[in-house]
Design an enzyme around this catalytic site. Structure first.
Site, PDB file in Angstrom:
ATOM      1  N   ILE A 154       0.839  -1.202   0.000  1.00 40.20           N
ATOM      2  CA  ILE A 154       0.000   0.000   0.000  1.00 40.20           C
ATOM      3  C   ILE A 154       0.877   1.257   0.000  1.00 40.20           C
ATOM      4  O   ILE A 154       1.885   1.317   0.718  1.00 40.20           O
ATOM      5  CB  ILE A 154      -0.920   0.006   1.248  1.00 40.20           C
ATOM      6  CG1 ILE A 154      -1.649  -1.323   1.393  1.00 40.20           C
ATOM      7  CG2 ILE A 154      -1.899   1.176   1.196  1.00 40.20           C
ATOM      8  CD1 ILE A 154      -2.542  -1.694   0.249  1.00 40.20           C
ATOM      9  N   TRP A 156       1.644   5.513   0.584  1.00 41.79           N
ATOM     10  CA  TRP A 156       1.397   6.407   1.711  1.00 41.79           C
ATOM     11  C   TRP A 156       0.449   7.549   1.378  1.00 41.79           C
ATOM     12  O   TRP A 156      -0.017   8.249   2.272  1.00 41.79           O
ATOM     13  CB  TRP A 156       2.718   6.994   2.224  1.00 41.79           C
ATOM     14  CG  TRP A 156       3.606   7.585   1.171  1.00 41.79           C
ATOM     15  CD1 TRP A 156       4.714   7.015   0.617  1.00 41.79           C
ATOM     16  CD2 TRP A 156       3.466   8.866   0.523  1.00 41.79           C
ATOM     17  NE1 TRP A 156       5.269   7.852  -0.337  1.00 41.79           N
ATOM     18  CE2 TRP A 156       4.524   8.990  -0.412  1.00 41.79           C
ATOM     19  CE3 TRP A 156       2.551   9.918   0.649  1.00 41.79           C
ATOM     20  CZ2 TRP A 156       4.681  10.117  -1.205  1.00 41.79           C
ATOM     21  CZ3 TRP A 156       2.710  11.042  -0.144  1.00 41.79           C
ATOM     22  CH2 TRP A 156       3.766  11.133  -1.058  1.00 41.79           C
ATOM     23  N   ASN A 157       0.138   7.788   0.101  1.00 40.74           N
ATOM     24  CA  ASN A 157      -0.585   9.029  -0.218  1.00 40.74           C
ATOM     25  C   ASN A 157      -2.078   8.963   0.087  1.00 40.74           C
ATOM     26  O   ASN A 157      -2.672   9.952   0.505  1.00 40.74           O
ATOM     27  CB  ASN A 157      -0.325   9.467  -1.665  1.00 40.74           C
ATOM     28  CG  ASN A 157      -0.710   8.423  -2.686  1.00 40.74           C
ATOM     29  OD1 ASN A 157      -0.829   7.232  -2.392  1.00 40.74           O
ATOM     30  ND2 ASN A 157      -0.901   8.867  -3.919  1.00 40.74           N
ATOM     31  N   LYS A 180       1.044  -5.040   3.438  1.00 43.19           N
ATOM     32  CA  LYS A 180       2.085  -4.208   4.025  1.00 43.19           C
ATOM     33  C   LYS A 180       1.747  -2.743   3.773  1.00 43.19           C
ATOM     34  O   LYS A 180       1.826  -2.263   2.654  1.00 43.19           O
ATOM     35  CB  LYS A 180       3.468  -4.504   3.428  1.00 43.19           C
ATOM     36  CG  LYS A 180       4.586  -3.796   4.236  1.00 43.19           C
ATOM     37  CD  LYS A 180       5.850  -3.573   3.446  1.00 43.19           C
ATOM     38  CE  LYS A 180       5.829  -2.314   2.624  1.00 43.19           C
ATOM     39  NZ  LYS A 180       5.859  -1.063   3.438  1.00 43.19           N
ATOM     40  N   ALA A 182       2.405   1.347   3.908  1.00 39.72           N
ATOM     41  CA  ALA A 182       3.623   2.154   3.777  1.00 39.72           C
ATOM     42  C   ALA A 182       4.190   2.461   5.156  1.00 39.72           C
ATOM     43  O   ALA A 182       3.450   2.724   6.114  1.00 39.72           O
ATOM     44  CB  ALA A 182       3.315   3.446   3.033  1.00 39.72           C
ATOM     45  N   GLU A 183       5.513   2.444   5.261  1.00 39.06           N
ATOM     46  CA  GLU A 183       6.144   2.713   6.559  1.00 39.06           C
ATOM     47  C   GLU A 183       5.874   4.133   7.039  1.00 39.06           C
ATOM     48  O   GLU A 183       5.923   4.411   8.241  1.00 39.06           O
ATOM     49  CB  GLU A 183       7.650   2.456   6.482  1.00 39.06           C
ATOM     50  CG  GLU A 183       8.399   3.262   5.444  1.00 39.06           C
ATOM     51  CD  GLU A 183       8.527   2.528   4.114  1.00 39.06           C
ATOM     52  OE1 GLU A 183       9.490   2.844   3.378  1.00 39.06           O
ATOM     53  OE2 GLU A 183       7.677   1.674   3.808  1.00 39.06           O
ATOM     54  N   GLU A 256      -0.209  -0.557 -10.061  1.00 44.02           N
ATOM     55  CA  GLU A 256      -0.708   0.793 -10.354  1.00 44.02           C
ATOM     56  C   GLU A 256       0.393   1.743  -9.934  1.00 44.02           C
ATOM     57  O   GLU A 256       0.679   1.875  -8.744  1.00 44.02           O
ATOM     58  CB  GLU A 256      -2.019   1.050  -9.608  1.00 44.02           C
ATOM     59  CG  GLU A 256      -2.748   2.296 -10.089  1.00 44.02           C
ATOM     60  CD  GLU A 256      -2.280   3.558  -9.391  1.00 44.02           C
ATOM     61  OE1 GLU A 256      -1.521   4.335 -10.023  1.00 44.02           O
ATOM     62  OE2 GLU A 256      -2.656   3.769  -8.232  1.00 44.02           O
ATOM     63  N   CYS A 290      -0.994  10.172  -7.915  1.00 50.53           N
ATOM     64  CA  CYS A 290      -0.417   9.558  -9.120  1.00 50.53           C
ATOM     65  C   CYS A 290      -1.095  10.043 -10.394  1.00 50.53           C
ATOM     66  O   CYS A 290      -0.472  10.091 -11.457  1.00 50.53           O
ATOM     67  CB  CYS A 290      -0.505   8.038  -9.023  1.00 50.53           C
ATOM     68  SG  CYS A 290      -2.174   7.408  -8.745  1.00 50.53           S
ATOM     69  N   LYS A 340      12.963  16.077  -2.734  1.00 51.73           N
ATOM     70  CA  LYS A 340      12.732  15.786  -4.161  1.00 51.73           C
ATOM     71  C   LYS A 340      12.009  16.956  -4.833  1.00 51.73           C
ATOM     72  O   LYS A 340      12.375  17.367  -5.945  1.00 51.73           O
ATOM     73  CB  LYS A 340      11.903  14.509  -4.301  1.00 51.73           C
ATOM     74  CG  LYS A 340      11.414  14.194  -5.718  1.00 51.73           C
ATOM     75  CD  LYS A 340      12.533  13.829  -6.659  1.00 51.73           C
ATOM     76  CE  LYS A 340      12.044  13.558  -8.087  1.00 51.73           C
ATOM     77  NZ  LYS A 340      11.084  12.458  -8.187  1.00 51.73           N
ATOM     78  N   GLU A 387       7.987  12.583 -12.726  1.00 57.53           N
ATOM     79  CA  GLU A 387       6.938  12.757 -11.713  1.00 57.53           C
ATOM     80  C   GLU A 387       7.541  13.494 -10.517  1.00 57.53           C
ATOM     81  O   GLU A 387       8.491  13.024  -9.879  1.00 57.53           O
ATOM     82  CB  GLU A 387       6.407  11.391 -11.286  1.00 57.53           C
ATOM     83  CG  GLU A 387       5.155  11.456 -10.450  1.00 57.53           C
ATOM     84  CD  GLU A 387       4.556  10.091 -10.185  1.00 57.53           C
ATOM     85  OE1 GLU A 387       3.319   9.990 -10.147  1.00 57.53           O
ATOM     86  OE2 GLU A 387       5.318   9.116 -10.006  1.00 57.53           O
ATOM     87  N   PHE A 389       5.585  14.785  -7.790  1.00 59.21           N
ATOM     88  CA  PHE A 389       4.809  14.445  -6.591  1.00 59.21           C
ATOM     89  C   PHE A 389       4.852  15.588  -5.578  1.00 59.21           C
ATOM     90  O   PHE A 389       5.087  15.391  -4.391  1.00 59.21           O
ATOM     91  CB  PHE A 389       5.310  13.137  -5.975  1.00 59.21           C
ATOM     92  CG  PHE A 389       4.219  12.101  -5.838  1.00 59.21           C
ATOM     93  CD1 PHE A 389       3.492  11.694  -6.943  1.00 59.21           C
ATOM     94  CD2 PHE A 389       3.916  11.550  -4.599  1.00 59.21           C
ATOM     95  CE1 PHE A 389       2.485  10.747  -6.818  1.00 59.21           C
ATOM     96  CE2 PHE A 389       2.907  10.601  -4.471  1.00 59.21           C
ATOM     97  CZ  PHE A 389       2.195  10.204  -5.591  1.00 59.21           C
TER      98      PHE A 389
END
Length: 488
Positions: A154, A156-157, A180, A182-183, A256, A290, A340, A387, A389
């Site tokens: 999964i 995180w967004n 699982k 996202a951490e 995805e 995304c 980033k 990308e 983000f």
């Protein structure tokens, strides 16, 4: 406001909350403050092994789950939907705390989960095969069967909506699942695990193991007893998952991934409406989407006016505390995400794009970035190809339909696209020729659990939602029976 109480921080395996085998934990941070929220149990390969073992046991022939009527599986999902609705206020606050999504947006996303679950639950007793009139004295039929154990990774967004979506796809088909989260954002996943148990799902059907991608995520991708991996995240990680599947048991993969979606604005559009929709298409959730409309192509006749209005709108966008209902934009997810975005902004400036507004970090607490607009962007610039983000709008000039159609497709991605025009011929020309899994006409971000979702090219493999999405979690079997005599 007071931060929500953290109720669950352990892994959820076989319907029990447990510590990690190693005893290790990791910190989840509040992206609005850069401060620690809590410690979470850190699962790795050993924990994934236990979760997969529990899922495989729950899936074995004769188990409670395998013998359960399809309609009963649907009713369990309907119970889960009711529990999510009951606790929606708490879940949305937890999502805002751990993810930084503004409360107005989590109110919409969490508020819509229950109805999406109900929609998917309706498929449970409507997945069926058919009889086929083959030649000869034979009775031929097909049946759809669950694939087996699903591994879901999964992002995180949109943590809670995407987790529940993948979970429902697997369960409605009769699969079991190991997830699982996202951490960066494990907290809503672990709370939803408690609702899974409360709803009455048998042990082992759903397992949720927090941990890092290179350890827990890799263990799912490489596990010989996982039959399909469903992943939402970056194209780079998607490549690793697909390679792991090839090295091991050739498990099915549903991916995805990233996007650099063209948003085409023709001169005959409703200008003010197109400006606002293009703004939302990029800046929603601080650009951490995304399917964001991250290449805004504007026809030259209205280009200057569009830029002027877009800059004014970006300057009006409020950024700050995501719990404040007057705020439109929260923080980036973490320091890496912030770095980033800033690095990409600098590349745009160096490569000759015109920075119209924004471009800097806000303060030194939390991971906030100013709403940023670039004009005079060309297709060869990194900000037009990669990308980002983040809250960075690139406005690109074009002249003709034929030109923009080709430029829109000049990308390795193909997740989404949009067109704004009053000319239906132009709208259909873009919709039918742009290589993208979803195309919007005079709107953006509209979707449903009924509409197939996925990407072309490096944006994805397979689809989510609708019957097309369920096929990723099903096997189809043909059975041919010799009979004494066939009559029509």
């Amino acid at each position: 406001m007071t931060a929500p109480e953290i109720k669950y921080t352990q892994a959820f395996i076989n319907n029990e909350f447990v510590n990690s085998v190693s005893g290790k934990t990791f910190v989840t941070l509040n992206p609005s403050t850069s401060e620690k929220i809590c410690d979470v149990q850190e699962g790795d390969k050993a924990d994934i092994d236990l979760a997969v073992k529990a899922a495989r046991e729950a899936f074995k022939l004769g188990s409670t789950w395998r013998r359960m009527d399809a309609s009963a599986r649907g009713r369990l999902l309907l119970k889960l939907a009711d529990l999510i609705d009951r606790d929606a206020a708490y879940i949305r606050e937890l999502e805002t705390l751990d993810n930084g999504m503004v409360i107005n947006l989590t109110t919409r996303t969490i508020g819509g989960i229950g109805n999406d679950v109900r929609s998917l639950a309706g498929w449970a007793d409507k997945i069926h095969g058919k009889t086929i009139p083959i030649d000869g004295d034979f009775f031929c039929y097909t049946r759809y069967e669950p694939v087996g154990v699903v591994g879901a990774i999964i992002p995180w967004n949109f943590p809670a909506p995407i987790l529940v979506n993948k979970l429902c796809h697997a369960l409605v088909c009769g699969d079991t699942i190991v997830i699982k989260p996202a951490e960066q954002t494990p907290l809503t996943a672990l709370y939803i695990a408690s609702l899974i148990k409360e709803a009455g799902f048998p042990p082992g059907v759903v397992n949720i193991v927090p941990g890092y991608g290179p350890t827990a995520g890799a263990a799912i991708s490489e596990h010989m007893d996982v039959d399909v991996v469903s992943f939402t995240g970056s194209t780079e990680v998607g490549r690793l998952i697909q390679a792991a599947a090839g090295r091991t048991n050739l498990k099915r993969v549903a991916l995805e991934m990233g996007g650099k979606s063209p948003n085409v604005v023709f001169a005959d559009c409703d200008l003010d409406y197109a400006v606002e929709m293009s703004h939302q298409a990029l800046f929603l959730h601080c650009g951490q989407v995304c399917i964001a409309g991250s290449r805004t192509f504007v026809q030259e006749e209205i280009y200057d006016d569009f830029v002027k209005k877009s800059v004014a709108r970006a300057k009006r966008r409020t950024v700050g505390d995501p719990f404040d209902k007057t705020i439109e934009g929260g923080p980036q997810i973490d320091q890496d995400g912030l770095d980033k975005v800033i690095e990409m902004i600098e590349s745009g400036k160096k490569e000759g794009a015109k920075l119209e507004c924004g471009g800097k970090r806000i303060g030194d607490k939390g991971y906030f970035v100013e709403s940023t607009v670039f004009s005079d962007v060309t297709d060869d610039m990194r900000i037009a190809k990669e990308e980002i983000f983040g809250p960075v709008q690139q406005i690109i000039k074009f002249k003709t339909l034929e030109e923009v159609r080709n430029r829109a497709n000049n990308t390795t991605y193909g997740l989404a696209a949009a067109v704004f025009t009053k000319d239906i011929d132009k709208a259909f020309s873009i919709a039918n020729t742009v290589q993208a899994g979803t195309v919007w006409v005079n709107t953006y971000f509209v979707g449903s659990s009924l509409t197939p979702f996925g990407g072309y090219k490096t944006s994805g493999v397979g689809r989510e939602n609708g019957m097309e999405g369920l096929m990723e979690y099903l096997e189809i079997k043909t059975v041919i029976v010799k009979i004494p005599e066939k009559n029509s």
